[in-house]
Design a protein around this motif. Sequence first.
Motif, PDB file in Angstrom:
ATOM      1  N   ASP A 170      12.580  11.789   2.176  1.00  0.00           N
ATOM      2  CA  ASP A 170      12.288  10.581   1.495  1.00  0.00           C
ATOM      3  C   ASP A 170      10.943  10.052   1.347  1.00  0.00           C
ATOM      4  OD1 ASP A 170      15.075  10.261   1.355  1.00  0.00           O
ATOM      5  OD2 ASP A 170      15.290   8.819   3.042  1.00  0.00           O
ATOM      6  N   VAL A 171      10.282  10.446   2.418  1.00  0.00           N
ATOM      7  CA  VAL A 171       8.891  10.182   2.342  1.00  0.00           C
ATOM      8  C   VAL A 171       8.028  10.865   1.458  1.00  0.00           C
ATOM      9  CG1 VAL A 171       6.569  10.298   3.838  1.00  0.00           C
ATOM     10  CG2 VAL A 171       8.777   8.935   4.680  1.00  0.00           C
ATOM     11  N   VAL A 172       8.348  12.435   1.235  1.00  0.00           N
ATOM     12  CA  VAL A 172       7.680  13.200   0.543  1.00  0.00           C
ATOM     13  C   VAL A 172       8.008  12.784  -1.051  1.00  0.00           C
ATOM     14  CG1 VAL A 172       7.670  15.753  -0.291  1.00  0.00           C
ATOM     15  CG2 VAL A 172       7.382  15.187   2.035  1.00  0.00           C
ATOM     16  N   ASP A 173       9.173  12.588  -1.252  1.00  0.00           N
ATOM     17  CA  ASP A 173       9.586  11.985  -2.694  1.00  0.00           C
ATOM     18  C   ASP A 173       8.790  10.767  -2.962  1.00  0.00           C
ATOM     19  OD1 ASP A 173      11.146  14.233  -2.835  1.00  0.00           O
ATOM     20  OD2 ASP A 173      12.943  13.281  -2.532  1.00  0.00           O
ATOM     21  N   GLU A 174       8.919   9.819  -2.372  1.00  0.00           N
ATOM     22  CA  GLU A 174       8.150   8.510  -2.375  1.00  0.00           C
ATOM     23  C   GLU A 174       6.479   8.806  -2.624  1.00  0.00           C
ATOM     24  OE1 GLU A 174       9.442   5.629  -2.907  1.00  0.00           O
ATOM     25  OE2 GLU A 174       7.510   4.548  -3.157  1.00  0.00           O
ATOM     26  N   TRP A 175       6.039   9.583  -1.689  1.00  0.00           N
ATOM     27  CA  TRP A 175       4.705  10.212  -2.019  1.00  0.00           C
ATOM     28  C   TRP A 175       4.340  10.720  -3.226  1.00  0.00           C
ATOM     29  CZ3 TRP A 175       3.369  15.369  -0.295  1.00  0.00           C
ATOM     30  CH2 TRP A 175       1.719  15.672  -0.365  1.00  0.00           C
ATOM     31  N   MET A 185       0.873  -1.234   0.039  1.00  0.00           N
ATOM     32  CA  MET A 185       0.024  -0.062   0.007  1.00  0.00           C
ATOM     33  C   MET A 185       0.953   1.272  -0.083  1.00  0.00           C
ATOM     34  SD  MET A 185      -3.132   0.939   2.559  1.00  0.00           S
ATOM     35  CE  MET A 185      -4.393  -0.637   2.405  1.00  0.00           C
ATOM     36  N   GLY A 186       0.366   2.202  -0.571  1.00  0.00           N
ATOM     37  CA  GLY A 186       1.143   3.606  -0.759  1.00  0.00           C
ATOM     38  C   GLY A 186       1.028   4.443   0.238  1.00  0.00           C
ATOM     39  N   TYR A 187       1.389   5.803  -0.134  1.00  0.00           N
ATOM     40  CA  TYR A 187       1.334   6.774   0.859  1.00  0.00           C
ATOM     41  C   TYR A 187       0.366   7.797   0.512  1.00  0.00           C
ATOM     42  CZ  TYR A 187       6.280   5.864   2.322  1.00  0.00           C
ATOM     43  OH  TYR A 187       7.249   4.970   2.847  1.00  0.00           O
ATOM     44  N   LYS A 188      -0.197   8.492   1.695  1.00  0.00           N
ATOM     45  CA  LYS A 188      -1.096   9.676   1.344  1.00  0.00           C
ATOM     46  C   LYS A 188      -0.794  10.411   2.465  1.00  0.00           C
ATOM     47  CE  LYS A 188      -5.540   7.534   3.769  1.00  0.00           C
ATOM     48  NZ  LYS A 188      -6.689   7.218   3.275  1.00  0.00           N
ATOM     49  N   GLN A 189      -1.843  11.649   2.265  1.00  0.00           N
ATOM     50  CA  GLN A 189      -1.939  12.566   3.195  1.00  0.00           C
ATOM     51  C   GLN A 189      -3.107  12.963   3.334  1.00  0.00           C
ATOM     52  OE1 GLN A 189      -0.885  16.889   2.102  1.00  0.00           O
ATOM     53  NE2 GLN A 189       0.473  16.866   3.684  1.00  0.00           N
TER      54      GLN A 189
END
Lengths: 114, 114
Positions: free
Chosen positions: B38-43, B1-5
Amino acid sequence: MGYKQVILVRTDLKLPKGKLGSQCAHASVEAALKSSRDVVDEWRSEGGKKVVLKAADLNELRKYEALARKEKLTTALITDAGHTTLEPGTVTCLGIGPDKEERIDRITGKLKIL
Amino acid sequence: MGYKQVILVRTDLKLPKGKLGSQCAHASVEAALKSSRDVVDEWRSEGGKKVVLKAADLNELRKYEALARKEKLTTALITDAGHTTLEPGTVTCLGIGPDKEERIDRITGKLKIL
């Protein structure tokens, strides 16, 4: 005069509120991350002013994108992934800046606040 | 599962559309800039998913802020400068993440989309 960012939103799409919020957030984050860190830090230290403006349609959005780029302002044109209410690939809004208010107003000063 | 805000917006304020857009943008930018690069770039590489959710009022916003912080999620509580429609210092919304969808859903999974 300080810094601001403007976000131009297509009014012809009549975006529902949640979609409007997420599209403005996309434009703001993308335009900020494309800008120099110094400018972003200065802008945020002043409160990170953001103003949401009305654009009539896709043509108007593209016109302002071209005008802003010609003046070397940072731009981020946002395309919705279209999982929900919109057709995939619909261009929804345009972020410009952060930059000096006067530089941005020279381009978008005549647009109305949403 | 991916990232979200996620961005929680107070529905009791009945924010006009332009104000809603700028407040969501504030929450998104501030929460993103407080997160690891890193998290922001992946997201962002996955499309930078952002979902705007309904919070009933200030108490609910603060409750979710506390829950998110307890789980070590990045949070950004946004206070409007109040130059226009709102009283100065009005807390309008809360950004959480970006982070793994499952981590965020554990906190805000029951909230409705705006």
